[in-house]
Design a protein around this motif. Structure first.
Motif: not given
Length: 63
Positions: A24-26, A49-50, A57-58
């Motif tokens: 994944i890319s963040l 997320v919480a 989705n991001n």
């Protein structure tokens, strides 16, 4: 005098997400990178997320 701006120290990093078996890319700050090193990627993503910092989705999945 000039106005001084304090920008966020952002990086684009790739992580291997073991639970999903993918990369994944963040876009992540330096403090966020230290937090991932401390608690782990899965716990950091669930916490973000919480708290409403990001959405599932991001997160970009790299094949």
């Amino acid at each position: 005098r000039t106005k001084r701006r304090f920008n966020v120290n952002l990086f684009t990093k790739k992580f291997y997400y073991v639970e999903q078996d993918c990369w994944i890319s963040l876009n992540i700050s330096a403090a966020g990178l230290r937090y991932i090193n401390k608690v782990g990627l899965d716990a950091a993503l669930n916490s973000a997320v919480a708290k409403g910092y990001c959405d599932w989705n991001n997160i970009k999945v790299i094949a």
